[in-house]
Scaffold this motif. Structure first.
Motif, PDB file in Angstrom:
ATOM      1  N   LYS A 293       0.857  -1.194   0.000  1.00 49.07           N
ATOM      2  CA  LYS A 293       0.000   0.000   0.000  1.00 49.07           C
ATOM      3  C   LYS A 293       0.888   1.236   0.000  1.00 49.07           C
ATOM      4  N   ILE A 294       0.295   2.350  -0.326  1.00 54.74           N
ATOM      5  CA  ILE A 294       1.015   3.624  -0.274  1.00 54.74           C
ATOM      6  C   ILE A 294       1.253   3.970   1.188  1.00 54.74           C
ATOM      7  N   HIS A 295       2.509   4.265   1.517  1.00 56.57           N
ATOM      8  CA  HIS A 295       2.879   4.560   2.902  1.00 56.57           C
ATOM      9  C   HIS A 295       2.476   5.972   3.324  1.00 56.57           C
ATOM     10  N   ALA A 296       2.648   6.946   2.433  1.00 55.25           N
ATOM     11  CA  ALA A 296       2.296   8.337   2.753  1.00 55.25           C
ATOM     12  C   ALA A 296       1.950   9.059   1.458  1.00 55.25           C
ATOM     13  N   THR A 297       1.026  10.021   1.568  1.00 55.61           N
ATOM     14  CA  THR A 297       0.582  10.798   0.407  1.00 55.61           C
ATOM     15  C   THR A 297       0.589  12.277   0.759  1.00 55.61           C
ATOM     16  N   GLY A 298       1.251  13.070  -0.077  1.00 53.29           N
ATOM     17  CA  GLY A 298       1.272  14.510   0.094  1.00 53.29           C
ATOM     18  C   GLY A 298       0.240  15.178  -0.805  1.00 53.29           C
ATOM     19  N   PHE A 299      -0.583  16.037  -0.225  1.00 53.96           N
ATOM     20  CA  PHE A 299      -1.604  16.789  -0.958  1.00 53.96           C
ATOM     21  C   PHE A 299      -1.162  18.244  -1.071  1.00 53.96           C
ATOM     22  N   ASP A 300      -1.039  18.741  -2.296  1.00 53.47           N
ATOM     23  CA  ASP A 300      -0.746  20.154  -2.512  1.00 53.47           C
ATOM     24  C   ASP A 300      -1.985  20.951  -2.109  1.00 53.47           C
ATOM     25  N   THR A 301      -1.818  21.872  -1.156  1.00 51.10           N
ATOM     26  CA  THR A 301      -2.965  22.640  -0.659  1.00 51.10           C
ATOM     27  C   THR A 301      -3.085  24.004  -1.318  1.00 51.10           C
ATOM     28  N   GLY A 302      -2.399  24.210  -2.428  1.00 54.40           N
ATOM     29  CA  GLY A 302      -2.425  25.502  -3.104  1.00 54.40           C
ATOM     30  C   GLY A 302      -3.750  25.843  -3.765  1.00 54.40           C
ATOM     31  N   ARG A 303      -4.527  24.837  -4.115  1.00 59.61           N
ATOM     32  CA  ARG A 303      -5.846  25.045  -4.720  1.00 59.61           C
ATOM     33  C   ARG A 303      -6.864  24.212  -3.937  1.00 59.61           C
TER      34      ARG A 303
ATOM     35  N   PHE B 171     -11.010  17.199   3.757  1.00 58.91           N
ATOM     36  CA  PHE B 171     -10.728  15.832   3.333  1.00 58.91           C
ATOM     37  C   PHE B 171      -9.706  15.189   4.265  1.00 58.91           C
ATOM     38  N   LEU B 172      -8.647  15.910   4.562  1.00 57.37           N
ATOM     39  CA  LEU B 172      -7.592  15.376   5.424  1.00 57.37           C
ATOM     40  C   LEU B 172      -8.102  15.109   6.839  1.00 57.37           C
ATOM     41  N   ARG B 173      -8.957  15.998   7.345  1.00 56.54           N
ATOM     42  CA  ARG B 173      -9.517  15.788   8.685  1.00 56.54           C
ATOM     43  C   ARG B 173     -10.419  14.552   8.729  1.00 56.54           C
ATOM     44  N   ARG B 174     -11.091  14.241   7.605  1.00 59.37           N
ATOM     45  CA  ARG B 174     -11.961  13.059   7.554  1.00 59.37           C
ATOM     46  C   ARG B 174     -11.171  11.750   7.470  1.00 59.37           C
ATOM     47  N   HIS B 175      -9.872  11.823   7.188  1.00 59.34           N
ATOM     48  CA  HIS B 175      -9.046  10.619   7.028  1.00 59.34           C
ATOM     49  C   HIS B 175      -7.800  10.703   7.914  1.00 59.34           C
ATOM     50  N   PRO B 176      -7.989  10.785   9.237  1.00 55.31           N
ATOM     51  CA  PRO B 176      -6.851  11.047  10.124  1.00 55.31           C
ATOM     52  C   PRO B 176      -5.804   9.937  10.198  1.00 55.31           C
ATOM     53  N   GLY B 177      -6.152   8.701   9.932  1.00 51.47           N
ATOM     54  CA  GLY B 177      -5.188   7.621  10.085  1.00 51.47           C
ATOM     55  C   GLY B 177      -4.547   7.148   8.790  1.00 51.47           C
ATOM     56  N   LYS B 178      -4.701   7.903   7.727  1.00 47.35           N
ATOM     57  CA  LYS B 178      -4.256   7.425   6.412  1.00 47.35           C
ATOM     58  C   LYS B 178      -2.903   7.951   5.961  1.00 47.35           C
ATOM     59  N   HIS B 179      -2.166   8.642   6.782  1.00 44.47           N
ATOM     60  CA  HIS B 179      -0.876   9.232   6.395  1.00 44.47           C
ATOM     61  C   HIS B 179      -1.015  10.158   5.192  1.00 44.47           C
ATOM     62  N   TYR B 180      -2.087  10.941   5.203  1.00 45.49           N
ATOM     63  CA  TYR B 180      -2.276  11.986   4.198  1.00 45.49           C
ATOM     64  C   TYR B 180      -1.691  13.272   4.781  1.00 45.49           C
ATOM     65  N   LEU B 181      -0.807  13.933   4.034  1.00 42.40           N
ATOM     66  CA  LEU B 181      -0.095  15.112   4.518  1.00 42.40           C
ATOM     67  C   LEU B 181      -0.488  16.352   3.724  1.00 42.40           C
ATOM     68  N   ALA B 182      -0.759  17.440   4.438  1.00 38.79           N
ATOM     69  CA  ALA B 182      -1.039  18.726   3.791  1.00 38.79           C
ATOM     70  C   ALA B 182       0.292  19.398   3.484  1.00 38.79           C
ATOM     71  N   LEU B 183       0.533  19.696   2.204  1.00 40.36           N
ATOM     72  CA  LEU B 183       1.782  20.326   1.788  1.00 40.36           C
ATOM     73  C   LEU B 183       1.515  21.718   1.239  1.00 40.36           C
ATOM     74  N   LYS B 184       2.379  22.629   1.582  1.00 40.37           N
ATOM     75  CA  LYS B 184       2.297  24.007   1.093  1.00 40.37           C
ATOM     76  C   LYS B 184       3.645  24.352   0.501  1.00 40.37           C
TER      77      LYS B 184
END
Length: 181
Positions: free
Chosen positions: A121-131, A139-152
């Motif tokens: 499985k994917i270990h970590a995912t970075g989400f570009d928060t620019g748009r 979305f990130l708050r709804r998935h707290p245990g999924k290693h989804y990262l907010a990136l700026k």
């Protein structure tokens, strides 16, 4: 005389002069790479991940052009930061819509078959928060245990990569700023 002055001022001064004074597009004198040469070097590793892949990561870029789409890149990582482009996937639609967000989460939740036969499985995912920033935060708050990262992203002097993290108390997420230093 103006041209000689611009040329003597360096590449950037010449670019500005050509764009503004001549109203022409500045073209650097760079050698174009034949894409066929690069394509011939590409490895085909079939439906399974290469044996050297030890971890998977993903990056998510939200776009608004043409009604919106989400571009997802999955990379496999091995020793000494060797990488493999596992897949590039596009999901059409506006990220504000829950069905688009569900499609993104479903795609990121799938498994890939390693050469050993193990499922990865994917270990970590970075989400570009620019748009679509607020939608991404929700979305990130709804998935707290999924290693989804907010990136700026941030612009600064080129050189060493700088990553800083801070708790975004109003949004209830960690925000990771990534910039050249």
């Amino acid at each position: 005389e103006e041209f000689l002055k611009a040329k003597g001022g360096g590449r950037e001064t010449l670019r500005v002069w050509i764009n503004n004074f001549l109203a022409e597009t500045f073209a650097d004198s760079v050698k174009e790479t034949d894409w066929n040469v690069i394509a011939q070097r590409a490895e085909s590793y079939g439906p399974k991940l290469p044996a050297e892949v030890m971890v998977l990561t993903a990056s998510v870029d939200i776009n608004e052009a043409g009604g919106g789409f989400v571009q997802i890149e999955v990379l496999g990582w091995g020793e000494e930061e060797e990488t493999w482009g596992v897949c590039s996937h596009r999901i059409g639609g506006n990220f504000d819509l829950l069905d688009v967000q569900e499609a993104v989460d479903d795609f990121l939740s799938q498994t890939w078959t390693h050469a050993s036969g193990a499922q990865m499985k994917i270990h970590a995912t970075g989400f570009d928060t620019g748009r679509k920033t607020e939608s991404v935060y929700k979305f990130l708050r709804r998935h707290p245990g999924k290693h989804y990262l907010a990136l700026k992203g941030g612009a600064s002097t080129p050189g060493q990569m700088l990553v800083t993290s801070r708790w975004h108390k109003h949004q209830g997420i960690w925000l990771h700023s990534v910039a050249d230093r």
